[in-house]
Design an enzyme around this catalytic site. Sequence first.
Site, PDB file in Angstrom:
ATOM      1  CB  CYS A  33       1.544  -0.486   1.767  1.00  0.00           C
ATOM      2  SG  CYS A  33       2.072  -1.390  -0.019  1.00  0.00           S
ATOM      3  CB  CYS A 102       3.210  -7.498  -0.224  1.00  0.00           C
ATOM      4  SG  CYS A 102       3.289  -6.877   1.424  1.00  0.00           S
TER       5      CYS A 102
HETATM    6 FE1  FES Z   1       3.773  -2.332   0.277  1.00  0.00          FE
HETATM    7 FE2  FES Z   1       4.571  -4.934   0.681  1.00  0.00          FE
HETATM    8  S1  FES Z   1       4.344  -3.272   2.072  1.00  0.00           S
HETATM    9  S2  FES Z   1       4.202  -4.099  -1.221  1.00  0.00           S
END
Ligand code: FES
Length: 142
Positions: A33, A102
Amino acid sequence: MYSEKVMDHFMNPRNMGEIENPDGVGMVGNPVCGDMMKIMLKIEKDVIIDVKFKTFGCGAAIATSSMATELVKGRTLEEALEVSNKAVAEALDGLPPVKMHCSVLAEDGVRAAINDYLVKNGRPGLELKESGHEHDHHKEDH
Ligand code: FES
């Protein structure tokens, strides 16, 4: 969709903030992400006596970092390196599968900070993986 423990650590994160003159700092990014994590360690005789984190991550990243810092505090470096993102997720009573990535931020951050400490002290560093995703140092039980 989140367990009560996840919500608790998200709403009241433990060990969020900064350490003055840390002995080891780890700064890592999440390849999935793009979120970032900074972990700071205070280390005495190879024991983590204090740990703080800062993250540009999502709620799950905050909750997992909070739990991960709790799990490594007071531990030896060796013990801290045994704390996998899977163990952190389990300690939080699970994470939704789409949020498992994450939890990798906290683990990678701790490893990077320990590595920073070792290298700064002229000791052999850890083998840090390039992509942050192949966690082959953990034997997953199947
Ligand atoms: Fe990036 Fe959770 S979406 S750390």
